[in-house]
Design a protein around this motif. Structure first.
Motif, PDB file in Angstrom:
ATOM      1  N   PRO A  90      89.664 -23.783-137.564  1.00  0.00           N
ATOM      2  CA  PRO A  90      89.198 -24.871-136.707  1.00  0.00           C
ATOM      3  C   PRO A  90      89.631 -24.620-135.264  1.00  0.00           C
ATOM      4  CG  PRO A  90      91.135 -25.554-137.913  1.00  0.00           C
ATOM      5  CD  PRO A  90      90.795 -24.187-138.412  1.00  0.00           C
ATOM      6  N   ASP A  91      88.847 -25.120-134.326  1.00  0.00           N
ATOM      7  CA  ASP A  91      89.171 -24.908-132.914  1.00  0.00           C
ATOM      8  C   ASP A  91      90.325 -25.793-132.453  1.00  0.00           C
ATOM      9  OD1 ASP A  91      87.121 -23.143-132.874  1.00  0.00           O
ATOM     10  OD2 ASP A  91      85.662 -24.562-132.055  1.00  0.00           O
ATOM     11  N   ASP A  92      90.501 -26.928-133.117  1.00  0.00           N
ATOM     12  CA  ASP A  92      91.462 -27.904-132.619  1.00  0.00           C
ATOM     13  C   ASP A  92      92.680 -28.018-133.534  1.00  0.00           C
ATOM     14  OD1 ASP A  92      90.118 -28.889-134.750  1.00  0.00           O
ATOM     15  OD2 ASP A  92      89.802 -30.898-133.937  1.00  0.00           O
ATOM     16  N   GLY A  93      92.937 -26.995-134.307  1.00  0.00           N
ATOM     17  CA  GLY A  93      94.058 -27.065-135.248  1.00  0.00           C
ATOM     18  C   GLY A  93      95.404 -27.124-134.540  1.00  0.00           C
ATOM     19  N   MET A  94      96.316 -27.885-135.113  1.00  0.00           N
ATOM     20  CA  MET A  94      97.686 -27.937-134.596  1.00  0.00           C
ATOM     21  C   MET A  94      98.352 -26.611-134.950  1.00  0.00           C
ATOM     22  SD  MET A  94     100.547 -30.561-136.028  1.00  0.00           S
ATOM     23  CE  MET A  94     101.964 -29.742-136.731  1.00  0.00           C
ATOM     24  N   ASP A  95      98.867 -25.904-133.932  1.00  0.00           N
ATOM     25  CA  ASP A  95      99.384 -24.557-134.168  1.00  0.00           C
ATOM     26  C   ASP A  95     100.775 -24.554-134.776  1.00  0.00           C
ATOM     27  OD1 ASP A  95      97.585 -22.401-133.363  1.00  0.00           O
ATOM     28  OD2 ASP A  95      97.494 -23.522-131.479  1.00  0.00           O
ATOM     29  N   VAL A  96     100.932 -23.760-135.824  1.00  0.00           N
ATOM     30  CA  VAL A  96     102.236 -23.553-136.442  1.00  0.00           C
ATOM     31  C   VAL A  96     102.355 -22.051-136.697  1.00  0.00           C
ATOM     32  CG1 VAL A  96     103.616 -23.953-138.526  1.00  0.00           C
ATOM     33  CG2 VAL A  96     102.306 -25.835-137.532  1.00  0.00           C
ATOM     34  N   TYR A  97     103.554 -21.504-136.418  1.00  0.00           N
ATOM     35  CA  TYR A  97     103.747 -20.067-136.595  1.00  0.00           C
ATOM     36  C   TYR A  97     104.642 -19.813-137.792  1.00  0.00           C
ATOM     37  CZ  TYR A  97     101.997 -20.458-131.885  1.00  0.00           C
ATOM     38  OH  TYR A  97     101.214 -20.779-130.817  1.00  0.00           O
ATOM     39  N   GLN A 108     107.792 -22.130-137.205  1.00  0.00           N
ATOM     40  CA  GLN A 108     108.047 -22.752-135.909  1.00  0.00           C
ATOM     41  C   GLN A 108     106.825 -23.538-135.438  1.00  0.00           C
ATOM     42  OE1 GLN A 108     108.983 -20.243-132.528  1.00  0.00           O
ATOM     43  NE2 GLN A 108     110.139 -21.902-131.564  1.00  0.00           N
ATOM     44  N   HIS A 109     107.112 -24.727-134.908  1.00  0.00           N
ATOM     45  CA  HIS A 109     106.039 -25.554-134.365  1.00  0.00           C
ATOM     46  C   HIS A 109     105.786 -25.161-132.916  1.00  0.00           C
ATOM     47  CE1 HIS A 109     105.853 -28.617-137.647  1.00  0.00           C
ATOM     48  NE2 HIS A 109     107.021 -28.067-137.908  1.00  0.00           N
ATOM     49  N   ALA A 110     104.592 -25.492-132.433  1.00  0.00           N
ATOM     50  CA  ALA A 110     104.261 -25.158-131.043  1.00  0.00           C
ATOM     51  C   ALA A 110     105.143 -25.929-130.072  1.00  0.00           C
ATOM     52  CB  ALA A 110     102.791 -25.460-130.778  1.00  0.00           C
ATOM     53  N   THR A 111     105.742 -27.026-130.558  1.00  0.00           N
ATOM     54  CA  THR A 111     106.654 -27.781-129.710  1.00  0.00           C
ATOM     55  C   THR A 111     108.085 -27.259-129.821  1.00  0.00           C
ATOM     56  OG1 THR A 111     106.534 -29.346-131.534  1.00  0.00           O
ATOM     57  CG2 THR A 111     105.445 -29.976-129.494  1.00  0.00           C
ATOM     58  N   GLY A 112     108.297 -26.198-130.578  1.00  0.00           N
ATOM     59  CA  GLY A 112     109.588 -25.521-130.593  1.00  0.00           C
ATOM     60  C   GLY A 112     110.418 -25.714-131.840  1.00  0.00           C
ATOM     61  N   GLN A 113     110.221 -26.833-132.565  1.00  0.00           N
ATOM     62  CA  GLN A 113     111.051 -27.101-133.751  1.00  0.00           C
ATOM     63  C   GLN A 113     110.918 -25.969-134.766  1.00  0.00           C
ATOM     64  OE1 GLN A 113     109.108 -29.297-132.292  1.00  0.00           O
ATOM     65  NE2 GLN A 113     110.271 -31.148-131.938  1.00  0.00           N
ATOM     66  N   ARG A 126      94.192 -31.372-138.633  1.00  0.00           N
ATOM     67  CA  ARG A 126      94.048 -29.967-139.015  1.00  0.00           C
ATOM     68  C   ARG A 126      95.239 -29.169-138.528  1.00  0.00           C
ATOM     69  NH1 ARG A 126      87.901 -29.647-137.097  1.00  0.00           N
ATOM     70  NH2 ARG A 126      87.044 -30.910-138.774  1.00  0.00           N
ATOM     71  N   VAL A 127      95.777 -28.368-139.400  1.00  0.00           N
ATOM     72  CA  VAL A 127      96.933 -27.542-139.059  1.00  0.00           C
ATOM     73  C   VAL A 127      96.525 -26.092-139.238  1.00  0.00           C
ATOM     74  CG1 VAL A 127      99.303 -26.980-139.663  1.00  0.00           C
ATOM     75  CG2 VAL A 127      98.497 -29.336-139.880  1.00  0.00           C
ATOM     76  N   LYS A 128      96.786 -25.300-138.199  1.00  0.00           N
ATOM     77  CA  LYS A 128      96.419 -23.885-138.269  1.00  0.00           C
ATOM     78  C   LYS A 128      97.678 -23.030-138.258  1.00  0.00           C
ATOM     79  CE  LYS A 128      94.422 -20.216-135.561  1.00  0.00           C
ATOM     80  NZ  LYS A 128      94.232 -19.826-134.165  1.00  0.00           N
ATOM     81  N   LEU A 129      97.840 -22.223-139.284  1.00  0.00           N
ATOM     82  CA  LEU A 129      99.006 -21.359-139.367  1.00  0.00           C
ATOM     83  C   LEU A 129      98.640 -19.954-138.886  1.00  0.00           C
ATOM     84  CD1 LEU A 129     100.347 -22.263-142.934  1.00  0.00           C
ATOM     85  CD2 LEU A 129     100.688 -23.485-140.790  1.00  0.00           C
ATOM     86  N   THR A 130      99.489 -19.404-138.020  1.00  0.00           N
ATOM     87  CA  THR A 130      99.381 -17.997-137.638  1.00  0.00           C
ATOM     88  C   THR A 130     100.546 -17.295-138.314  1.00  0.00           C
ATOM     89  OG1 THR A 130      98.423 -18.604-135.512  1.00  0.00           O
ATOM     90  CG2 THR A 130      99.357 -16.386-135.686  1.00  0.00           C
ATOM     91  N   MET A 131     100.236 -16.345-139.169  1.00  0.00           N
ATOM     92  CA  MET A 131     101.283 -15.839-140.051  1.00  0.00           C
ATOM     93  C   MET A 131     101.450 -14.324-139.957  1.00  0.00           C
ATOM     94  SD  MET A 131     100.487 -18.136-143.415  1.00  0.00           S
ATOM     95  CE  MET A 131      99.028 -17.239-143.894  1.00  0.00           C
ATOM     96  N   THR A 132     102.690 -13.894-140.092  1.00  0.00           N
ATOM     97  CA  THR A 132     102.970 -12.474-140.248  1.00  0.00           C
ATOM     98  C   THR A 132     104.286 -12.331-140.999  1.00  0.00           C
ATOM     99  OG1 THR A 132     103.071 -10.330-139.144  1.00  0.00           O
ATOM    100  CG2 THR A 132     104.163 -12.171-138.040  1.00  0.00           C
ATOM    101  N   THR A 133     104.727 -11.107-141.226  1.00  0.00           N
ATOM    102  CA  THR A 133     105.941 -10.901-141.997  1.00  0.00           C
ATOM    103  C   THR A 133     106.804  -9.821-141.364  1.00  0.00           C
ATOM    104  OG1 THR A 133     106.726  -9.839-144.042  1.00  0.00           O
ATOM    105  CG2 THR A 133     104.408  -9.649-143.547  1.00  0.00           C
TER     106      THR A 133
END
Ligand code: CUA
Length: 365
Positions: A90-97, A108-113, A126-133
């Protein structure tokens, strides 16, 4: 027997699954029944009896071709629709890493937590996860959301969901990743927006990923000594490149996305930007995956693309959706990309000419 249906597409997956079960039952029961019936009805009474010859039936053959064709195409269509919904971000997903590591999930949240093996999210967002390992292959799996995605070394993968019910849902690692694979899990906490805002404000956020990336870029790694403008500039300018085509030495072009930025930091000589010398040293081994995520977030922010966040203690859903409304355009990574596709070779693909007009303007530099 089934986990909760707690995301918008959970029922799509279940519906498809039940349809598959239904098709299996509808086909296998008559077949077994026919085997039994014909076995009894036509069982050999006389040794070496010659059966009557049969010359086919157009009607019958057409029917048993067309019905399975329709059935298999509906399965294909159903699967394609479910897949398309789940794996188009989604274009407007809340970013989480998310960074996987033997054997934990670092989030980590985009707000730092930051969280470990836990993820707090608001309901209906909508929550969008950007993931790696950091090490081996893992797989982020939330049964109640009916979604999972591999987390792969050396690249970014993405996952999104919109939770529909507040609650606590199991998170698993669904890819065997070593001794404590079975213990690599945790919980997703889905909260009402107000509770989520409280949770956010009750947790010290520290630096946001963009701030961390900026700090690394300007101070710790010294990227700015080459990439900032002015007479000292020896590296490509990074303002405004995200989501655009970049011209490489040799005439190729490449889309400046997360993967490209990551690759350029770790393996800079692989893709040299036109007009520059291959003088950048590799940063392989000097930056962690989490730092890379921050650097990518920072470079994205140089193009005016801010990570979509929510909350911040306003407490009102209306105020929040209004606030997040501001970030929808700026977090829209798909639209500029779509616009850029097929524009290879057009001017504006040079990273030294930032701001070609199609970029969102909401910069938070
Ligand atoms: Cu990580 Cu299994």
């Amino acid at each position: 027997m089934f986990p909760d249906q707690a995301s918008t597409f959970a029922w799509h997956v279940d519906a498809l699954y039940f349809y598959l079960i239904l098709v299996s039952v509808v086909f296998s029961i008559p077949i077994v029944a026919a085997i039994v019936f014909f076995g009894l009805r036509y069982r050999e009474k006389e040794k070496y009896a010659t059966p009557e010859e049969m010359h086919g039936s157009i009607m019958l053959e057409t029917t048993w071709s067309i019905i399975p064709f329709i059935v298999s195409m509906t399965i294909f269509l159903g699967g394609a629709i479910v897949y398309y919904n789940q794996f188009r971000m989604p274009d407007d997903g809340m970013d989480v890493y998310v960074v996987g590591k033997q054997w934990m999930w670092k989030i980590q949240h985009a707000t730092g937590q930051r969280e470990i093996n836990e993820l707090h999210v608001p309901v209906g967002r909508r929550v969008k996860l950007t993931m790696t390992t950091e090490d081996v292959l893992h797989d982020f799996f939330v049964p109640a959301f009916r979604t999972k995605m591999d987390v792969v070394p050396g690249r970014y993968t993405y996952l999104w969901f919109e939770a529909t019910k507040p609650g606590k849902y199991h998170l698993f690692c669904a890819e065997y990743c070593g001794l404590n694979h079975s213990g690599m899990g945790g919980y997703i906490y889905v909260m009402e927006q107000r509770d989520f805002d409280n949770w956010l404000s009750g947790n010290v956020s520290g630096q946001t990923p963009v701030e961390q990336g900026k700090d690394l870029f300007e101070n710790k790694l010294g990227c700015a000594s080459c990439h900032a403008g002015g007479p000292q500039q020896r590296g490509a300018k990074l303002e405004g490149i995200y989501g655009h085509e970049v011209k490489l030495v040799g005439g190729q072009t490449v889309l400046a996305d997360d993967a490209y930025i990551r690759e350029s930091i770790l393996n800079p000589s692989a893709q040299i930007v036109e007009g520059f010398q291959p003088i950048m040293p590799t940063f392989k081994g000097q930056v962690t995956e989490e730092q890379l995520v921050s650097l990518v977030a920072y470079i994205k922010s140089l193009s005016g693309i801010t990570a979509a966040t929510t909350g911040g203690g306003t407490g009102s859903t209306a105020a929040n959706s209004a606030a997040s409304g501001n970030t929808i355009d700026s977090a829209n990574t798909m639209a500029p990309r779509k616009a850029e596709r097929g524009r290879t070779g057009q001017e504006g693909s040079n990273p030294n000419t930032p701001g070609t007009g199609t970029e969102p303007t909401n910069s938070n530099r």
